[in-house]
Design an enzyme around this catalytic site. Structure first.
Site, mmCIF file in Angstrom:
data_model
loop_
_atom_site.group_PDB
_atom_site.id
_atom_site.type_symbol
_atom_site.label_atom_id
_atom_site.label_comp_id
_atom_site.label_asym_id
_atom_site.label_seq_id
_atom_site.Cartn_x
_atom_site.Cartn_y
_atom_site.Cartn_z
ATOM 1 N N HIS A 189 17.054 -13.154 17.270
ATOM 2 C CA HIS A 189 15.449 -12.674 17.659
ATOM 3 C C HIS A 189 15.595 -12.165 18.591
ATOM 4 O O HIS A 189 14.109 -12.025 19.159
ATOM 5 C CB HIS A 189 14.110 -13.813 17.405
ATOM 6 C CG HIS A 189 13.045 -13.023 16.632
ATOM 7 N ND1 HIS A 189 12.181 -14.583 16.158
ATOM 8 C CD2 HIS A 189 12.772 -12.156 16.717
ATOM 9 C CE1 HIS A 189 10.357 -13.080 15.860
ATOM 10 N NE2 HIS A 189 11.381 -12.133 16.079
ATOM 11 N N THR A 248 1.171 -0.909 -0.520
ATOM 12 C CA THR A 248 0.073 0.226 0.081
ATOM 13 C C THR A 248 0.924 1.459 -0.404
ATOM 14 O O THR A 248 1.132 1.818 1.148
ATOM 15 C CB THR A 248 -1.295 0.259 1.345
ATOM 16 O OG1 THR A 248 0.000 0.468 2.715
ATOM 17 C CG2 THR A 248 -1.946 -1.012 1.184
ATOM 18 N N GLU A 276 14.108 -21.559 13.985
ATOM 19 C CA GLU A 276 14.863 -20.752 14.642
ATOM 20 C C GLU A 276 14.454 -21.504 15.875
ATOM 21 O O GLU A 276 13.497 -22.045 16.061
ATOM 22 C CB GLU A 276 13.552 -19.939 14.454
ATOM 23 C CG GLU A 276 14.484 -18.241 15.218
ATOM 24 C CD GLU A 276 13.720 -16.885 15.255
ATOM 25 O OE1 GLU A 276 13.410 -16.686 13.899
ATOM 26 O OE2 GLU A 276 12.825 -16.565 16.034
ATOM 27 N N ARG A 285 10.235 -12.047 9.428
ATOM 28 C CA ARG A 285 10.851 -13.631 9.875
ATOM 29 C C ARG A 285 11.559 -14.244 8.698
ATOM 30 O O ARG A 285 11.222 -14.053 7.874
ATOM 31 C CB ARG A 285 8.744 -14.394 9.354
ATOM 32 C CG ARG A 285 7.738 -13.717 10.276
ATOM 33 C CD ARG A 285 7.819 -14.111 12.041
ATOM 34 N NE ARG A 285 7.009 -13.829 13.202
ATOM 35 C CZ ARG A 285 7.060 -12.104 13.397
ATOM 36 N NH1 ARG A 285 8.218 -12.164 13.378
ATOM 37 N NH2 ARG A 285 5.488 -11.974 14.401
#
Length: 317
Positions: free
Chosen positions: A279, A172, A260, A231
């Site tokens: 992370h 967008t 992960e 991710r």
């Protein structure tokens, strides 16, 4: 007494536990910490659970179906790909997330990784070689940002400070949210073809899974640096490894991996020009406290029959 089941071991850590209990003190709610986080243990608690609280652990169809009193699932982060949103919605269960909290912290971490790789800090144990190795200057270089949410926008702001040329690919495109920043909205293919640095800050959906693979790496400029703070599954790990050892990719910064955590024997660990963090790019005292505050607000609103600010599946309310 309404019961909130913590299904993620991270929530049982001292920092999370004390802050959650402090905010839930004197409310008609109890946070339940099970003795284990496998389904064999959780199934004892699910039938009497009013709310589920998670961070990274999955909330599955099986869990939702067994939690017959469940009203809401809450997560202190933006990405909800570890929650079965479709089945939760079918079951009339609210799903809440926390957005707009972690962008600054994550974007700072992005540039920690970029500078570590670009200025050859990974060569610190090879002093003579580092002494003669030219670094990569950021000014005037092209940075391609894939995904312009809170993280991507903050990356763009910092990139502006470095004097970089900024290109963005987003579903967008809206120039009004980038006031004061000169941004060019381009196709994904153009991002790959022109960028010296590529930052992945997009959600994991079916269309983005495996986005960075052998085919897209072949489109990239020689010596491109890739940073992934979205991710792990967005990058095909083995293809990235091949791209780096072949010399096509100069280096990579990975706050997330697939799988992960990355197995200790995976060859990516042996590449010094790959910066792998656990992370944790979003974890600072500032983000932690604000995320917990907003998480508790979502929980209390949902359990009180009010519409939570972080409600994702709004048609359930």
């Amino acid at each position: 007494m309404r019961r909130i089941l913590a299904v993620d071991p991270l929530l049982a850590s001292p920092a999370w536990k004390s802050e959650l209990q402090k905010r839930m003190y004197k409310t008609d709610n109890e946070i339940v910490y099970p003795e284990g986080f496998g389904m064999d243990v959780l199934k004892k608690y699910l039938p009497e659970t009013d709310a589920i609280l998670t961070v990274f652990s999955e909330v599955t169809r099986e869990m939702i179906s067994q939690a017959t009193n469940l009203k809401v699932i809450v997560k202190p982060g933006a990405g909800i790909d570890n929650i079965d949103l479709e089945f939760a919605t079918e079951s009339g269960v609210m799903v809440c997330n926390v957005e707009g909290v972690r962008g600054q912290a994550v974007s700072e971490h992005v540039f920690l990784m970029i500078l570590h790789i670009a200025r050859n800090a990974w060569m610190r144990n090879a002093q003579e070689e580092w002494k003669h190795r030219l670094g990569i200057q950021l000014a005037k270089k092209k940075i391609g940002i894939v995904g312009l949410g809170n993280i991507g926008l903050n990356v763009a702001r910092i990139a502006k400070g470095f004097g970089m040329n900024i290109s963005v690919n987003t579903r967008t495109p809206d120039p009004s949210i980038c006031k004061g920043i000169e941004i060019q909205f381009v196709s994904l293919e153009e991002i790959f073809e022109i960028s010296d640095f590529i930052v992945l800050s997009l959600p994991l959906v079916r269309e983005t899974r495996g986005l960075i693979c052998k085919q897209t790496i072949n489109l990239m400029k020689e010596n491109c640096i890739i940073v992934n703070v979205s991710r792990g599954e967005i990058v095909v790990t083995d293809d990235l490894y091949e791209g780096i050892i072949s010399g096509k990719i100069y280096g990579a910064g990975l706050d997330v991996t697939d799988p992960e955590p990355l197995p200790k024997d995976h060859p990516l660990w042996n590449l010094e020009n790959v910066f792998i963090s656990p992370h944790n790019s979003s974890r600072t005292p500032e983000t932690q406290n604000l995320a917990i505050k907003k998480t508790c607000e979502n929980l209390l609103d949902a359990l009180s029959g009010l519409k939570p600010i972080g409600l994702v599946n709004t048609k359930v309310f």
